[in-house]
Design a protein around this motif. Structure first.
Motif, PDB file in Angstrom:
ATOM      1  N   MET A   1      12.881 -50.261  -7.695  1.00 54.51           N
ATOM      2  CA  MET A   1      12.988 -51.206  -8.796  1.00 54.51           C
ATOM      3  C   MET A   1      13.512 -50.495 -10.038  1.00 54.51           C
ATOM      4  O   MET A   1      12.965 -49.490 -10.459  1.00 54.51           O
ATOM      5  N   LYS A   2      14.578 -51.038 -10.637  1.00 56.39           N
ATOM      6  CA  LYS A   2      15.144 -50.434 -11.833  1.00 56.39           C
ATOM      7  C   LYS A   2      14.465 -51.012 -13.069  1.00 56.39           C
ATOM      8  O   LYS A   2      14.320 -52.229 -13.208  1.00 56.39           O
ATOM      9  N   THR A   3      14.082 -50.124 -13.957  1.00 61.96           N
ATOM     10  CA  THR A   3      13.326 -50.514 -15.142  1.00 61.96           C
ATOM     11  C   THR A   3      14.071 -50.067 -16.391  1.00 61.96           C
ATOM     12  O   THR A   3      14.569 -48.943 -16.462  1.00 61.96           O
ATOM     13  N   LEU A   4      14.130 -50.956 -17.370  1.00 61.62           N
ATOM     14  CA  LEU A   4      14.783 -50.675 -18.647  1.00 61.62           C
ATOM     15  C   LEU A   4      13.716 -50.557 -19.730  1.00 61.62           C
ATOM     16  O   LEU A   4      12.806 -51.379 -19.806  1.00 61.62           O
ATOM     17  N   LEU A  24      24.821 -47.249 -21.564  1.00 61.95           N
ATOM     18  CA  LEU A  24      23.938 -46.837 -20.472  1.00 61.95           C
ATOM     19  C   LEU A  24      24.660 -46.862 -19.131  1.00 61.95           C
ATOM     20  O   LEU A  24      24.202 -46.248 -18.167  1.00 61.95           O
ATOM     21  N   GLY A  25      25.791 -47.591 -19.056  1.00 61.33           N
ATOM     22  CA  GLY A  25      26.554 -47.603 -17.812  1.00 61.33           C
ATOM     23  C   GLY A  25      26.981 -48.973 -17.334  1.00 61.33           C
ATOM     24  O   GLY A  25      27.641 -49.088 -16.288  1.00 61.33           O
ATOM     25  N   ALA A  26      26.619 -50.050 -18.051  1.00 64.60           N
ATOM     26  CA  ALA A  26      27.053 -51.381 -17.646  1.00 64.60           C
ATOM     27  C   ALA A  26      28.576 -51.480 -17.741  1.00 64.60           C
ATOM     28  O   ALA A  26      29.186 -50.961 -18.674  1.00 64.60           O
ATOM     29  N   ASP A  27      29.173 -52.161 -16.790  1.00 67.19           N
ATOM     30  CA  ASP A  27      30.630 -52.269 -16.689  1.00 67.19           C
ATOM     31  C   ASP A  27      31.133 -53.368 -17.618  1.00 67.19           C
ATOM     32  O   ASP A  27      30.852 -54.555 -17.407  1.00 67.19           O
ATOM     33  N   LEU A  28      31.885 -52.980 -18.656  1.00 72.94           N
ATOM     34  CA  LEU A  28      32.403 -53.948 -19.615  1.00 72.94           C
ATOM     35  C   LEU A  28      33.350 -54.940 -18.940  1.00 72.94           C
ATOM     36  O   LEU A  28      33.366 -56.131 -19.290  1.00 72.94           O
ATOM     37  N   ALA A  29      34.116 -54.502 -17.951  1.00 73.48           N
ATOM     38  CA  ALA A  29      35.039 -55.403 -17.254  1.00 73.48           C
ATOM     39  C   ALA A  29      34.269 -56.501 -16.520  1.00 73.48           C
ATOM     40  O   ALA A  29      34.691 -57.664 -16.489  1.00 73.48           O
ATOM     41  N   GLU A 140      22.238 -57.495 -15.393  1.00 73.36           N
ATOM     42  CA  GLU A 140      22.508 -57.814 -13.991  1.00 73.36           C
ATOM     43  C   GLU A 140      23.380 -56.741 -13.356  1.00 73.36           C
ATOM     44  O   GLU A 140      23.148 -56.330 -12.211  1.00 73.36           O
ATOM     45  N   ASN A 141      24.386 -56.281 -14.088  1.00 70.50           N
ATOM     46  CA  ASN A 141      25.279 -55.246 -13.576  1.00 70.50           C
ATOM     47  C   ASN A 141      24.536 -53.939 -13.322  1.00 70.50           C
ATOM     48  O   ASN A 141      24.854 -53.207 -12.379  1.00 70.50           O
ATOM     49  N   LEU A 142      23.533 -53.664 -14.149  1.00 71.70           N
ATOM     50  CA  LEU A 142      22.721 -52.460 -13.979  1.00 71.70           C
ATOM     51  C   LEU A 142      21.569 -52.670 -12.995  1.00 71.70           C
ATOM     52  O   LEU A 142      20.812 -51.737 -12.729  1.00 71.70           O
ATOM     53  N   ALA A 143      21.426 -53.903 -12.488  1.00 71.39           N
ATOM     54  CA  ALA A 143      20.355 -54.261 -11.542  1.00 71.39           C
ATOM     55  C   ALA A 143      18.969 -54.054 -12.138  1.00 71.39           C
ATOM     56  O   ALA A 143      18.036 -53.600 -11.468  1.00 71.39           O
ATOM     57  N   ILE A 144      18.813 -54.408 -13.419  1.00 73.57           N
ATOM     58  CA  ILE A 144      17.525 -54.254 -14.097  1.00 73.57           C
ATOM     59  C   ILE A 144      16.556 -55.331 -13.619  1.00 73.57           C
ATOM     60  O   ILE A 144      16.845 -56.524 -13.699  1.00 73.57           O
TER      61      ILE A 144
END
Length: 409
Positions: A1-4, A24-29, A140-144
């Motif tokens: 589980m990914k936690t922010l 943090l790494g989220a994809d802007l595209a 969502e992109n970071l799967a938080i």
């Protein structure tokens, strides 16, 4: 589980959050692709690297064309309908809708109108729609899966808004921050915006200092203004230290000292009942334990009109409180549930296995500092050994208790 974990060292706003998540790494595209599918006015979105008092951070930049329909505000109902009808991922829809709904309710309360009729001003303009939905897309992109945050500073002074000059925090911001822990640290100026407050209110599972977490990545999102302090939001992708194995508290809610003892937060749920059968109470207890309750107990009480009743008390970790509360509302006759947050101190614990004439039995040991102060046989092991050997439960219990009085294996 990914936690922010959101470290609100200088408050929080929508654009700071989105910028921090991109850093943090989220994809802007990915974010832009989904945003452009919404029925909104054309826009450009990019980030720049800036330095805020020595900290390098991302700054979100937006360029929005003038509205095609000649208006600058949107009704809450229209924004919510737009989200519902969109092709956004389901969780992005839920999170975005929750944020806008919270803002609408706060604004409606302040201005004396229904939430659906609220015309968004500062928080409803195009850039804020992009910020809010963008934040949810970035997560969502970071799967938080879960979000935690530090206490938040609001700032102080006055801010000019559509209706005039208002104190900080602005009325809607203050309403959204009800129940959210505020930081002792403060500075002049608006540090937390309505959008930032709504993100905390709706998406954050719990608040507290950064404890019992392993930091995996860090991102910084810059605010618009320059202060005497770094105007940044720090977003951390973290892993709970106790995520695997034994069920434990949310990462920040347990503090362990050098002796191994710990203090943690627990939720206490209560309901008084005078019109429920014993069978229903027993079934509710089973459901509560299956939903994560640490303990469930009943206390005889006298209620109004001197009616005999039952006080049902549930102790649970904060992350299980909502599930247990729902069980109480569904499976008992109560019309409401009281909730309080307590702290409890736990002794350092260890489980060892001892040999008895009836087979191995586990002992739960408790330490105060380095001193063993008690050990108790595990019930299920004792019961199984007693059934297998055909001897009384107490006989096996005593054999296990006295196998190794010093607590060593």
């Amino acid at each position: 589980m990914k936690t922010l974990y959101l470290d609100c060292i200088s408050g929080i706003s929508g654009d700071m959050t989105l910028a921090a998540l991109i850093d943090l790494g989220a994809d802007l595209a990915y974010i832009e692709k989904h945003l452009r599918e919404l029925p909104i006015d054309p826009f450009e979105m990019w980030t720049e690297t800036v330095v805020k008092r020595g900290i390098t951070a991302r700054k979100l930049r937006l360029r929005v064309e003038k509205p095609r329909r000649g208006h600058h505000h949107r009704r809450a109902a229209d924004i919510l309908a737009m989200i519902d009808k969109s092709g956004l991922p389901p969780r992005v829809k839920r999170r975005s809708r929750a944020i806008f709904q919270a803002i609408a309710e706060a604004e409606g309360k302040i201005h004396g109108t229904g939430p659906e009729e609220v015309h968004f001003h500062e928080v409803g303009a195009m850039d804020s729609i992009l910020d809010i939905v963008g934040v949810c897309l970035a997560m969502e992109n970071l799967a938080i899966e879960e979000v935690y945050a530090s206490p938040v500073p609001t700032g102080y002074g006055k801010v000019r808004m559509a209706h005039g000059l208002y104190p900080i925090p602005a009325p809607a911001t203050a309403d959204l921050l009800v129940g959210v822990p505020l930081s002792d640290w403060n500075a002049e100026g608006e540090l937390t915006t309505p959008t930032g407050a709504a993100i905390l209110k709706t998406l954050v599972k719990g608040f507290g200092p950064l404890r019992s977490m392993t930091i995996q990545r860090i991102g910084y999102g810059a605010g618009e203004k320059d202060f005497d302090h770094p105007n940044v939001l720090r977003a951390m992708l973290v892993r709970k230290t106790h995520e695997c194995g034994e069920r434990r508290n949310p990462a920040f809610s347990e503090a362990v000292d050098a002796s191994g003892e710990s203090e943690e937060a627990i939720a206490v749920l209560e309901a008084q009942l005078d019109d429920i059968t014993g069978e229903a109470l027993g079934y509710a207890m089973d459901r509560l334990f299956a939903s994560g309750a640490l303990d469930v107990f009943y206390t005889p009480v006298y209620m109004k009109k001197n009616r005999p009743g039952t006080l049902l008390t549930v102790l649970t970790l904060p992350e299980s409180a909502d599930r247990c509360e729902r069980i109480l509302l569904l499976e008992t006759s109560t019309l409401g549930v009281r909730r309080a947050m307590w702290t409890r101190r736990k002794l350092k614990r260890r489980v060892v296995s001892v040999e008895t004439p009836y087979g191995p039995v586990r002992l739960k040991q408790a330490f105060l500092g380095e001193n063993l102060i008690r050990h108790l046989p595990e019930y299920e092991d004792v019961a199984e050994a007693a059934r297998r050997a055909g001897v009384p439960f107490y006989q096996v219990y005593q054999a296990a208790l006295h196998s190794h009085p010093d607590g060593e294996k």
